[in-house]
Design an enzyme around this catalytic site. Structure first.
Site, PDB file in Angstrom:
ATOM      1  CG  ASP A   4      -1.947  -1.047   1.240  1.00  0.00           C
ATOM      2  OD1 ASP A   4      -2.181  -1.627   0.161  1.00  0.00           O
ATOM      3  OD2 ASP A   4      -2.522  -1.319   2.303  1.00  0.00           O
ATOM      4  CD1 TRP A   5       1.498   6.620  -1.946  1.00  0.00           C
ATOM      5  CD2 TRP A   5       0.198   7.133  -0.208  1.00  0.00           C
ATOM      6  NE1 TRP A   5       1.730   7.933  -1.629  1.00  0.00           N
ATOM      7  CE2 TRP A   5       0.928   8.283  -0.569  1.00  0.00           C
ATOM      8  CE3 TRP A   5      -0.694   7.222   0.854  1.00  0.00           C
ATOM      9  CZ2 TRP A   5       0.807   9.499   0.102  1.00  0.00           C
ATOM     10  CZ3 TRP A   5      -0.828   8.435   1.512  1.00  0.00           C
ATOM     11  CH2 TRP A   5      -0.078   9.556   1.145  1.00  0.00           C
TER      12      TRP A   5
END
Length: 629
Positions: free
Chosen positions: A475-476
């Site tokens: 995930d970012w």
């Protein structure tokens, strides 16, 4: 009639007393020149936006529906400043509301078709609500639970009876012989057969009772699926007509339809209805000079949108329009601030990219910046021209990136320059593993503002970078080990290991609270709602199997440090398993998407360890990246 508000309508402070330092840049490429055009979101514009929030808080009607709102600080030809305000979409069902910026012109040309389609959509919506609230659904659920309870009670009774029969058999075999024993054992066998018959009868009764309800519910679900598909088709048809009719004006006085500005066959629903395009179009049409803009979410939470928080321009709907809308603003000193006045500092006394530098690149791949503490990045009269456009690497940046986090340089290929070196954990001629920082994408997104990523940086940095592929994703907001392959064969073999669960992954997290148990396994199926991406939720009917093991590592005041071992690899798996009440019931610290309200500077989730078999060497690799929080 133009609705221009005075600054005092939104703040009690004089404009000189409010810091105008930029916190974010609205950006786009000029369609004519290819220049990067920018408009800041400043602390002053944020303060003015908070004044609008106070107005919305006082109006209870604005709390019922969540949407984006925005303000644009403008300068009139007289030099006086004023404020435009806008809402996205409709406000309480209306597109034109007194005191607010009007919608993009052109909507009236499709007004009849819009009204007809909206009537159809509303009728379908009401039918969907009715089908979803069928009383038979609750009746089925109640009967199903009742039969499940009866079945459980019956199973428990039969289990106890079986234990008693087993004990009797042992006793009979010790005390009886011959025909007497056979008769006694047959009686026990008959009891067992009768219990099986009793169980089959209960199942038959359950099926006969539930089957008609189940068929009715399945028919309703099929109807709902057809209605949703038709609603999507109608919405797409209407949006296509509206986008062709919508006409935007920029500060050069040029007009373009939205459909001509967006990528072919990829115009998202709602394009042109967001705050930023409405505000900029209104300013251009009325000869007003934009100085700063701010957009925020107000109303019930939706996905990652939280009331009162500021957000940038949406990448899919507004990103492709910004370059055209900002065209003509280059003479504005507020807009054309030196590039090194961004969020992260950089070279305070020197220009980051000297204006006389001439970059001529066939592919648009730019150099790696860094290592120059007190000098311009490149000499002021330096001209570079090469057939491939690949420029030399100047070194790494140990501290902060030189460019603001949302600053992008125009490149022919869309590949961005490396602005910060990535820590490499392992590297050979087949693969590379890096320690991805929080706040950086694993791979590039669709639009310009989402191009900076681990993959794009390494593709710029490495001589064989264009062959790189990311084997998996983080995930970012998640930091930690990210694995990339340098050739197709290695990529295929590594992906297969991930798919067949041969890769051992260990994550470390800090929860925003404490849990009652020290270790366990969470088994909750996850489903991503297509209407509310990227949010994931537990769904026992549609969800995919998702299993995570956890172990409390330490109790740290009001927070627990936990080790996670995901046995499956679903999107946001650990985040949902931590936050959902059927899991740990405590969101990960900093995970605002899943309900964390505690103050935190990042998501406290880190991919700490990765173990797999090297596809070429045949040996087991165990990679580690220390947790920094």
């Amino acid at each position: 009639m133009l609705n221009l508000h005075a600054l005092l309508d939104f703040t009690d402070c004089d404009r000189e007393s409010i810091d105008s330092h930029p916190n974010y840049w609205y950006e786009g490429l000029c369609p004519q020149s290819g220049d990067l055009l920018r408009l800041p979101r400043t602390r002053m514009s944020e303060d003015l936006a908070r004044g609008l929030m106070q107005y919305l808080a006082a109006d209870g009607a604005c709390d019922r529906e969540g949407k984006m709102y925005g303000i644009l600080l403008v300068e009139m030809p007289s030099g006086e400043q004023g404020i435009l305000k806008a809402f996205s979409g409709l406000l309480n069902g209306c597109s034109i509301v007194e005191g607010w910026v009007p919608p993009i012109p052109g909507r009236d040309r499709v007004a009849f078709e819009e009204a007809r389609t909206l009537t159809q959509l509303e009728a379908m919506k009401q039918e969907l609500i009715a089908l979803n609230q069928l009383p038979q659904r609750q009746e089925y659920a109640a009967l199903f639970r009742e039969f499940e309870l009866q079945m459980q009670v019956l199973s428990d009774r039969h289990r106890n009876c079986k234990l008693l029969r087993d004990e009797k058999r042992q006793l009979l075999c010790q005390t009886l012989v011959a025909e007497t024993l056979e008769i006694a054992l047959e009686q026990l066998n008959q009891e067992s057969r009768l219990e099986k018959i009793e169980r089959r009868q209960l199942k038959r009764q359950r099926d006969e009772t539930l089957q008609p309800l189940k068929q009715l519910i399945e028919a309703a679900d099929r109807r709902m699926q057809a209605l949703k598909l038709r609603r999507k088709e109608l919405s797409r048809e209407l949006q296509t007509q509206m986008h062709a009719a919508y006409t935007l004006v920029n500060f050069l006085g040029k007009s373009r339809s939205i459909s001509s500005l967006m990528p072919t066959n990829s115009i998202p629903t709602g394009t042109g209805d967001c705050c930023a395009p409405k505000l900029l179009h209104c300013a251009a049409a009325n000869n007003l000079k934009p100085l700063a803009m701010a957009e925020f979410w107000w109303g019930p939470r939706s996905g990652d949108k939280i009331q009162g928080e500021f957000y940038g321009a949406c990448g899919d709907r507004c990103g492709p329009l910004m370059g055209f809308l900002l065209s003509g603003l280059s003479q504005n000193p507020t807009v054309s601030n030196n590039i090194n006045e961004g969020l992260t500092g950089g070279l305070e006394a020197q220009p980051l990219l000297p204006t006389s530098n001439d970059f001529s690149c066939g592919t648009g791949i730019l150099p790696v910046a860094g290592g120059l503490e007190a000098q311009p990045l490149l000499p002021t009269n330096h001209h570079i021209s090469c057939g491939t456009g690949i420029l030399p690497v100047a070194g790494g940046l140990e501290a902060q990136p030189l460019l603001p986090t949302n600053h992008h340089i125009s490149c022919g290929t869309g590949i961005l320059p490396v602005t910060q070196m990535l820590p490499i954990i392992y590297e050979d001629k087949w693969l590379i593993a890096v320690n991805k920082p929080s706040g950086l994408l694993s791979v590039p997104g669709r639009y310009l503002e989402n191009q900076d990523s681990v993959l794009s940086r390494l593709r710029n940095l490495l001589s064989d970078g264009l062959e790189l592929t990311a084997v998996h994703r983080l995930d970012w907001e998640t930091s930690g080990i990210l694995l990339l392959a340098r050739d197709k064969e290695t990529s295929s073999q590594l992906r297969q290991q991930f798919e067949t669960k041969q890769v051992h992954k260990v994550y470390e997290a800090v929860l925003s609270g404490t849990v009652k148990i020290d270790a366990g396994t969470i088994d909750l199926p996850l489903w991503g709602d297509p209407e509310n991406r990227p949010y994931q939720q537990v769904n026992w009917e549609c969800g995919k199997p998702s299993v995570s093991r956890f172990q409390v590592m330490a109790r740290e005041g009001n927070c627990d440090r936990v080790e996670f071992l995901p046995l499956t690899g679903r999107t946001h798996q650990l985040r949902v398993h931590a936050a959902d009440v059927r899991g740990l019931g405590i969101p990960i610290l900093g995970d605002r998407l899943y309900g964390c309200r505690a103050a935190a500077n990042r998501l406290h989730l880190h991919a700490r360890e990765l173990s797999f078999e090297h596809p070429q060497l045949g040996e087991r690799l165990h990679l580690q990246a220390a947790t920094r929080f």
